[in-house]
Design a protein around this motif. Structure first.
Motif, PDB file in Angstrom:
ATOM      1  N   LEU A 190       1.135  -1.023  -0.019  1.00  0.00           N
ATOM      2  CA  LEU A 190      -0.458  -0.152  -0.124  1.00  0.00           C
ATOM      3  C   LEU A 190       0.644   1.224   0.059  1.00  0.00           C
ATOM      4  CD1 LEU A 190      -2.760   1.231   0.197  1.00  0.00           C
ATOM      5  CD2 LEU A 190      -2.842   1.102   2.508  1.00  0.00           C
ATOM      6  N   PHE A 191       2.057   1.046   0.995  1.00  0.00           N
ATOM      7  CA  PHE A 191       2.743   2.167   1.262  1.00  0.00           C
ATOM      8  C   PHE A 191       3.377   2.562  -0.581  1.00  0.00           C
ATOM      9  CE2 PHE A 191       3.711   1.367   5.406  1.00  0.00           C
ATOM     10  CZ  PHE A 191       2.166   2.760   6.078  1.00  0.00           C
ATOM     11  N   GLY A 192       3.946   1.316  -0.867  1.00  0.00           N
ATOM     12  CA  GLY A 192       4.766   1.341  -2.509  1.00  0.00           C
ATOM     13  C   GLY A 192       3.581   2.198  -3.432  1.00  0.00           C
ATOM     14  N   GLN A 193       1.836   1.516  -3.399  1.00  0.00           N
ATOM     15  CA  GLN A 193       1.245   2.508  -4.163  1.00  0.00           C
ATOM     16  C   GLN A 193       0.898   3.970  -3.846  1.00  0.00           C
ATOM     17  OE1 GLN A 193      -1.920  -0.826  -3.435  1.00  0.00           O
ATOM     18  NE2 GLN A 193      -2.611  -0.030  -5.673  1.00  0.00           N
TER      19      GLN A 193
ATOM     20  N   VAL B 197       2.118  12.812  -9.449  1.00  0.00           N
ATOM     21  CA  VAL B 197       2.074  14.328  -9.763  1.00  0.00           C
ATOM     22  C   VAL B 197       3.098  15.344  -9.458  1.00  0.00           C
ATOM     23  CG1 VAL B 197      -0.944  13.429  -9.460  1.00  0.00           C
ATOM     24  CG2 VAL B 197       0.705  13.452  -7.320  1.00  0.00           C
ATOM     25  N   GLY B 198       3.997  15.261  -9.738  1.00  0.00           N
ATOM     26  CA  GLY B 198       5.470  15.013  -9.092  1.00  0.00           C
ATOM     27  C   GLY B 198       5.580  16.147  -7.445  1.00  0.00           C
ATOM     28  N   GLU B 199       4.749  15.111  -6.547  1.00  0.00           N
ATOM     29  CA  GLU B 199       4.292  15.716  -5.050  1.00  0.00           C
ATOM     30  C   GLU B 199       5.906  14.184  -4.245  1.00  0.00           C
ATOM     31  OE1 GLU B 199       2.988  17.381  -2.721  1.00  0.00           O
ATOM     32  OE2 GLU B 199       1.394  17.747  -4.549  1.00  0.00           O
ATOM     33  N   ASP B 200       6.953  15.370  -4.360  1.00  0.00           N
ATOM     34  CA  ASP B 200       8.597  14.111  -4.520  1.00  0.00           C
ATOM     35  C   ASP B 200       8.116  13.556  -3.008  1.00  0.00           C
ATOM     36  OD1 ASP B 200       8.957  13.940  -6.925  1.00  0.00           O
ATOM     37  OD2 ASP B 200      10.007  15.515  -7.278  1.00  0.00           O
ATOM     38  N   VAL B 201       8.143  14.677  -2.240  1.00  0.00           N
ATOM     39  CA  VAL B 201       8.165  15.178  -0.644  1.00  0.00           C
ATOM     40  C   VAL B 201       7.258  13.942  -0.184  1.00  0.00           C
ATOM     41  CG1 VAL B 201       8.045  16.042   1.536  1.00  0.00           C
ATOM     42  CG2 VAL B 201       8.885  17.387  -0.556  1.00  0.00           C
ATOM     43  N   GLU B 202       5.861  13.844  -0.453  1.00  0.00           N
ATOM     44  CA  GLU B 202       5.454  13.290   0.221  1.00  0.00           C
ATOM     45  C   GLU B 202       5.712  11.696  -0.713  1.00  0.00           C
ATOM     46  OE1 GLU B 202       1.603  13.269   0.649  1.00  0.00           O
ATOM     47  OE2 GLU B 202       1.132  15.353   0.050  1.00  0.00           O
ATOM     48  N   SER B 203       5.632  11.226  -1.883  1.00  0.00           N
ATOM     49  CA  SER B 203       5.958   9.830  -2.118  1.00  0.00           C
ATOM     50  C   SER B 203       7.441   9.348  -1.659  1.00  0.00           C
ATOM     51  CB  SER B 203       6.705  10.089  -3.785  1.00  0.00           C
ATOM     52  OG  SER B 203       6.971   9.275  -4.051  1.00  0.00           O
TER      53      SER B 203
ATOM     54  N   GLN C 221       8.446  10.006   1.627  1.00  0.00           N
ATOM     55  CA  GLN C 221       8.027   9.322   3.279  1.00  0.00           C
ATOM     56  C   GLN C 221       7.149   8.376   3.078  1.00  0.00           C
ATOM     57  OE1 GLN C 221       8.447  11.037   5.722  1.00  0.00           O
ATOM     58  NE2 GLN C 221      10.279  12.343   4.959  1.00  0.00           N
ATOM     59  N   TYR C 222       6.718   8.315   2.137  1.00  0.00           N
ATOM     60  CA  TYR C 222       5.463   6.441   1.419  1.00  0.00           C
ATOM     61  C   TYR C 222       6.832   5.817   1.341  1.00  0.00           C
ATOM     62  CZ  TYR C 222       0.832   8.757   2.426  1.00  0.00           C
ATOM     63  OH  TYR C 222      -0.010   9.339   2.374  1.00  0.00           O
ATOM     64  N   ILE C 223       8.148   6.039   0.710  1.00  0.00           N
ATOM     65  CA  ILE C 223       8.789   4.896   0.769  1.00  0.00           C
ATOM     66  C   ILE C 223       9.953   4.560   2.020  1.00  0.00           C
ATOM     67  CG2 ILE C 223      11.349   4.354  -0.166  1.00  0.00           C
ATOM     68  CD1 ILE C 223       9.910   6.767  -2.859  1.00  0.00           C
ATOM     69  N   LEU C 224       9.580   5.665   2.968  1.00  0.00           N
ATOM     70  CA  LEU C 224      10.372   5.404   3.712  1.00  0.00           C
ATOM     71  C   LEU C 224       9.551   5.085   5.253  1.00  0.00           C
ATOM     72  CD1 LEU C 224      11.520   8.840   5.427  1.00  0.00           C
ATOM     73  CD2 LEU C 224      12.845   6.608   4.033  1.00  0.00           C
ATOM     74  N   LYS C 225       8.183   5.097   4.966  1.00  0.00           N
ATOM     75  CA  LYS C 225       6.914   3.569   6.103  1.00  0.00           C
ATOM     76  C   LYS C 225       7.637   1.999   5.141  1.00  0.00           C
ATOM     77  CE  LYS C 225       3.868   7.308   7.589  1.00  0.00           C
ATOM     78  NZ  LYS C 225       2.097   8.427   7.157  1.00  0.00           N
ATOM     79  N   ALA C 226       7.362   2.670   3.578  1.00  0.00           N
ATOM     80  CA  ALA C 226       7.205   1.167   2.992  1.00  0.00           C
ATOM     81  C   ALA C 226       8.752   0.492   4.001  1.00  0.00           C
ATOM     82  CB  ALA C 226       7.223   0.569   1.729  1.00  0.00           C
ATOM     83  N   LEU C 227       9.834   1.068   3.396  1.00  0.00           N
ATOM     84  CA  LEU C 227      11.223   0.643   4.180  1.00  0.00           C
ATOM     85  C   LEU C 227      10.544   0.660   5.767  1.00  0.00           C
ATOM     86  CD1 LEU C 227      13.944   2.262   2.770  1.00  0.00           C
ATOM     87  CD2 LEU C 227      13.583   0.630   2.047  1.00  0.00           C
TER      88      LEU C 227
ATOM     89  N   ALA D 142      15.091   5.427  -2.341  1.00  0.00           N
ATOM     90  CA  ALA D 142      15.337   6.521  -1.366  1.00  0.00           C
ATOM     91  C   ALA D 142      16.059   7.089  -1.426  1.00  0.00           C
ATOM     92  CB  ALA D 142      14.021   5.735  -0.053  1.00  0.00           C
ATOM     93  N   LEU D 143      17.239   6.104  -1.555  1.00  0.00           N
ATOM     94  CA  LEU D 143      18.687   7.164  -0.804  1.00  0.00           C
ATOM     95  C   LEU D 143      18.535   7.908  -2.687  1.00  0.00           C
ATOM     96  CD1 LEU D 143      21.275   7.940   0.344  1.00  0.00           C
ATOM     97  CD2 LEU D 143      22.349   5.466  -0.453  1.00  0.00           C
ATOM     98  N   LYS D 144      18.521   8.120  -3.484  1.00  0.00           N
ATOM     99  CA  LYS D 144      19.007   8.506  -4.490  1.00  0.00           C
ATOM    100  C   LYS D 144      17.745   9.457  -4.663  1.00  0.00           C
ATOM    101  CE  LYS D 144      18.364   6.621  -8.808  1.00  0.00           C
ATOM    102  NZ  LYS D 144      19.444   5.487 -10.095  1.00  0.00           N
ATOM    103  N   SER D 145      16.509   9.475  -4.472  1.00  0.00           N
ATOM    104  CA  SER D 145      15.282  10.672  -4.656  1.00  0.00           C
ATOM    105  C   SER D 145      15.810  11.222  -3.174  1.00  0.00           C
ATOM    106  CB  SER D 145      14.254  10.474  -3.631  1.00  0.00           C
ATOM    107  OG  SER D 145      12.787  10.903  -3.925  1.00  0.00           O
ATOM    108  N   ALA D 146      16.529  11.062  -2.517  1.00  0.00           N
ATOM    109  CA  ALA D 146      16.721  12.206  -1.109  1.00  0.00           C
ATOM    110  C   ALA D 146      17.795  13.098  -1.314  1.00  0.00           C
ATOM    111  CB  ALA D 146      17.515  11.605   0.379  1.00  0.00           C
TER     112      ALA D 146
END
Length: 456
Positions: free
Chosen positions: A199-202, A210-216, A218-224, A244-248
């Protein structure tokens, strides 16, 4: 020549009217929720409404025997299966038809038997409405989601179907307010770690599209965080960790890497992806010179991984300036020192100081006259033994300064008290002197005159 309507035409028109009425009633039902469901549809029995919908779907011959046998679930199975064809029906009739189907399905004690197939049908393209189709399907799925009890396990599947449609339509803003309830839903659904991760991945994918990189992110971190210790080195965990690392690293707003370095899945990259692990260490606690050395040794790797050097280099300069500001003891940071640390000309220092203030890494004031930056507040990138020593040094300095101030105040107080005492003594002396002068003066008509008068 006059034409008369056939029984079939009349029945078809009656079905369309019924669908419109049902749609209106369903709007009212959504407002009042499931508790007053029986009051929203007061016209028509299950059999009558099922016949109308079956006629609309052209399966009356299949439905009638099932209705006569009073096998409601079999009737619903046939209606749900046939409802796939609604994706080709006129756009203006789609919602009403589906709302009628939803109403019929909700009357079954085995409602969960039919909803997965309905979600699957609604997730497919609505060919009759290529533009508005996702929105129409999303509306129906939202209705289903709201009608289900909070702890219904199928609610999770419906929500996943909603996410798929939101991803297609890009309607993340319509979903955002509802995500505040996500933690509550997860608790109600009692999802295992794997389903939570899915679910977090979805959600991360939907936000990223939609370009909401910050929220995206945060959900990756929750998935991890859902990976147990036994799975931190799996391919799924590593792929998600690298994402997650590349995004950060490439984010223009992300400067604190503690959220990554504390994750076991990220720590496991030191064995499988040592370059990424080393790069994370540099951005977490080292400075520009260290990054330049890494870049020189891994230039081909950076290009292969899609890690833009210009982006990383600029970010590393901002982080380096934050570190230099945090390490200064005098609170006055000379432009020359900044220029040396950032490897830039002195005339470019103020531009970089402004950028690092905008990034909210430090606060302060520039003095062009003195060519120094006055540090008011700074952010520590890492807080370890070195930083504790710096804090201890500053505390010693503050203690010494306070002791000096206390001594100055004490001396001034003693001097003030001494001065006050001297002034008091002076006043007493003057008063005493004035009293002594009055005691030695003879009054007119004194003792000599009296003796003289007595002789006469």
């Amino acid at each position: 020549m006059m034409h008369t309507l056939s029984n079939r035409d009349r029945k078809h028109d009656r079905t369309k009217i019924q669908l419109i009425l049902v749609a209106e009633r369903l709007k009212l039902r959504q407002e009042r929720q499931k508790a007053i469901m029986q009051y929203c549809f007061v016209e028509g029995s299950f059999a009558d409404l099922a016949r109308d919908l079956a006629d609309y779907l052209h399966i009356s011959a299949d439905i009638e025997p099932l209705l006569e046998a009073n096998t409601k679930d079999e009737v619903l199975k046939r209606l749900v299966t046939a409802s796939a064809s609604l994706n080709t029906y006129p756009e203006k009739e789609f919602t009403a038809a589906y709302n009628l189907l939803v109403y019929l399905v909700m009357q079954s004690p085995n409602v969960n038997m039919f909803l997965p197939r309905m979600c699957e049908n609604l997730s497919k393209p609505i060919t009759s409405a290529p533009i508005n189709g996702p929105g129409l399907a999303l509306s129906v799925l939202t209705t289903i989601f709201n009608l289900l009890s909070p702890d219904n396990e199928v609610r999770f599947n419906v929500f996943q179907a909603i996410l798929r449609l939101v991803k297609i339509s890009g309607a993340f803003e319509t979903l955002r307010p509802q995500l505040k309830k996500l933690d509550q839903w997860l608790e109600e659904w009692e999802l295992d770690e794997e389903d939570q991760r899915k679910l977090f991945g979805q959600l991360a994918d939907v936000a990223e599209d939609v370009g909401e990189d910050v929220e995206s992110y945060q959900y990756i971190l929750k998935a991890l965080r859902t990976f147990p210790s036994s799975e931190v080195s799996t391919k799924e965990a590593q792929d998600l960790s690298l994402r997650a690392l590349k995004s950060a690293l490439l984010s223009s707003n992300h400067f604190d890497f503690h959220d990554l370095t504390s994750l076991p899945t990220i720590q496991a990259l030191s064995d499988s992806h040592p370059e990424y692990s080393e790069l994370l260490e540099i951005f977490s606690e080292k400075e520009l010179e260290d990054y330049n050395d890494f870049r020189d040794e891994n230039e081909d790797w950076l290009e292969k991984e899609g890690l833009n050097n210009s982006t990383l280099h600029r970010k590393m300069r901002l982080l380096t300036l934050a570190s230099v500001a945090a390490s200064t003891n005098s609170r006055e940071l000379e432009y020359k020192r900044i220029a040396k640390a950032l490897q830039i000309p002195v005339e470019d220092v103020e531009m970089w100081v402004i950028d690092v203030i905008r990034a909210k890494l430090i606060e302060g004031k520039m003095s062009q006259q003195k060519q120094v930056f006055l540090v008011h507040r700074t952010t520590y990138r890492v807080f370890g033994e070195k930083q504790w020593r710096e804090v201890a040094t500053r505390l010693d300095q503050w203690r010494t300064s306070l002791r000096n101030v206390k001594e100055v105040i004490s001396r001034e107080r003693q001097q003030a008290e001494a001065q006050k005492e001297r002034e008091l003594h002076e006043v007493e002396r003057k008063v005493a002197g004035a009293s002594g002068m009055g005691a030695g003066r003879r009054p007119v008509g004194g003792r000599d005159n009296m003796i003289e008068m007595s002789t006469d």
